[in-house]
Scaffold this active site. Structure first.
Site, PDB file in Angstrom:
ATOM      1  N   TYR A  93       4.873  16.748  22.187  1.00 44.59           N
ATOM      2  CA  TYR A  93       4.636  17.238  20.826  1.00 44.59           C
ATOM      3  C   TYR A  93       3.766  18.489  20.867  1.00 44.59           C
ATOM      4  O   TYR A  93       4.002  19.445  20.126  1.00 44.59           O
ATOM      5  CB  TYR A  93       3.979  16.144  19.970  1.00 44.59           C
ATOM      6  CG  TYR A  93       4.874  14.956  19.767  1.00 44.59           C
ATOM      7  CD1 TYR A  93       5.900  14.978  18.837  1.00 44.59           C
ATOM      8  CD2 TYR A  93       4.710  13.798  20.523  1.00 44.59           C
ATOM      9  CE1 TYR A  93       6.737  13.893  18.654  1.00 44.59           C
ATOM     10  CE2 TYR A  93       5.543  12.708  20.357  1.00 44.59           C
ATOM     11  CZ  TYR A  93       6.550  12.758  19.428  1.00 44.59           C
ATOM     12  OH  TYR A  93       7.388  11.688  19.267  1.00 44.59           O
ATOM     13  N   ASN A 116      13.276  13.517  11.264  1.00 43.96           N
ATOM     14  CA  ASN A 116      14.553  14.155  11.577  1.00 43.96           C
ATOM     15  C   ASN A 116      15.706  13.263  11.110  1.00 43.96           C
ATOM     16  O   ASN A 116      15.871  12.149  11.608  1.00 43.96           O
ATOM     17  CB  ASN A 116      14.644  14.384  13.095  1.00 43.96           C
ATOM     18  CG  ASN A 116      15.994  14.869  13.551  1.00 43.96           C
ATOM     19  OD1 ASN A 116      16.774  15.403  12.780  1.00 43.96           O
ATOM     20  ND2 ASN A 116      16.283  14.671  14.823  1.00 43.96           N
ATOM     21  N   CYS A 124      15.662  14.867  18.763  1.00 49.32           N
ATOM     22  CA  CYS A 124      14.261  14.464  18.650  1.00 49.32           C
ATOM     23  C   CYS A 124      13.880  13.463  19.737  1.00 49.32           C
ATOM     24  O   CYS A 124      12.696  13.304  20.045  1.00 49.32           O
ATOM     25  CB  CYS A 124      13.964  13.909  17.263  1.00 49.32           C
ATOM     26  SG  CYS A 124      15.015  12.543  16.763  1.00 49.32           S
ATOM     27  N   HIS A 125      14.870  12.821  20.349  1.00 57.56           N
ATOM     28  CA  HIS A 125      14.587  11.871  21.436  1.00 57.56           C
ATOM     29  C   HIS A 125      14.023  12.573  22.671  1.00 57.56           C
ATOM     30  O   HIS A 125      13.448  11.917  23.526  1.00 57.56           O
ATOM     31  CB  HIS A 125      15.846  11.076  21.795  1.00 57.56           C
ATOM     32  CG  HIS A 125      16.998  11.919  22.258  1.00 57.56           C
ATOM     33  ND1 HIS A 125      17.877  12.517  21.369  1.00 57.56           N
ATOM     34  CD2 HIS A 125      17.409  12.285  23.490  1.00 57.56           C
ATOM     35  CE1 HIS A 125      18.786  13.197  22.047  1.00 57.56           C
ATOM     36  NE2 HIS A 125      18.514  13.072  23.343  1.00 57.56           N
ATOM     37  N   GLU A 151      21.125  11.344  29.468  1.00 62.29           N
ATOM     38  CA  GLU A 151      21.112  12.788  29.660  1.00 62.29           C
ATOM     39  C   GLU A 151      20.658  13.155  31.078  1.00 62.29           C
ATOM     40  O   GLU A 151      21.203  14.073  31.684  1.00 62.29           O
ATOM     41  CB  GLU A 151      20.222  13.462  28.622  1.00 62.29           C
ATOM     42  CG  GLU A 151      20.839  13.416  27.238  1.00 62.29           C
ATOM     43  CD  GLU A 151      20.051  14.197  26.197  1.00 62.29           C
ATOM     44  OE1 GLU A 151      19.050  14.860  26.540  1.00 62.29           O
ATOM     45  OE2 GLU A 151      20.445  14.140  25.013  1.00 62.29           O
TER      46      GLU A 151
END
Length: 160
Positions: A93, A116, A124-125, A151
């Site tokens: 963040y 979001n 946002c993950h 990912e």
């Protein structure tokens, strides 16, 4: 407003997703909790479902959809910056706040991140705590962990 569903187990390994769009763009992706509306099909929702299927199959790293999320100007700025976090990577963040030129706004960035309306599509993950630990996620930490692992697996050996 148009509404459709992305169904498990065939389509989504994360459970049923509710997709909502207007003629302006995709409005929201929600992890369904048993609340369902009447389906109203739209070509954008079909594109979104196809791109989500490609993402879950490890074939898509970036979504190419018109987006129309509703939020404050600051939230819109944060959501825009989320798209710059590369597939398979994370940012804290604080790092995201610095990117926005607001180095002391990590909590505000976290609040905007948590609001979001387009999880997965607007990634946002990919935002984690300063110590690298997973923090809140609208779909629950197990889904966030799955998305990051997915990912990481598919990012290996591929250009961003």
């Amino acid at each position: 407003m148009y509404l459709d569903y992305f169904e498990p187990p065939k389509d989504s390994p994360l459970g049923r997703l509710t997709l909502c769009a207007s003629d302006d763009g995709l409005l929201s992706v929600e992890f369904s909790r048993g609340l369902f509306g009447t389906r109203r099909e739209h070509p954008l929702l079909e594109r979104c479902k196809a791109q989500l299927a490609e993402y879950f199959a490890g074939l898509r790293m970036v979504f190419d959809l018109p987006l129309a999320p509703v939020g404050t100007p600051f939230q819109q700025t944060v959501w825009g910056a989320l798209g710059d976090v590369p597939y398979g990577e994370t940012r804290s963040y604080g790092e995201l706040a610095e990117t926005l030129g607001k180095p002391t706004a990590s909590r505000a960035v976290g609040m905007a991140n948590g609001k979001n309306p387009l999880p997965i599509i607007v990634p946002c993950h990919r935002v984690v705590g300063a110590n690298g630990r997973l923090t809140g996620y609208s779909g629950g930490l197990s889904r966030k962990e799955w998305l990051l692992a997915h990912e990481a697996l598919h990012a290996k050996g591929r250009a961003h």
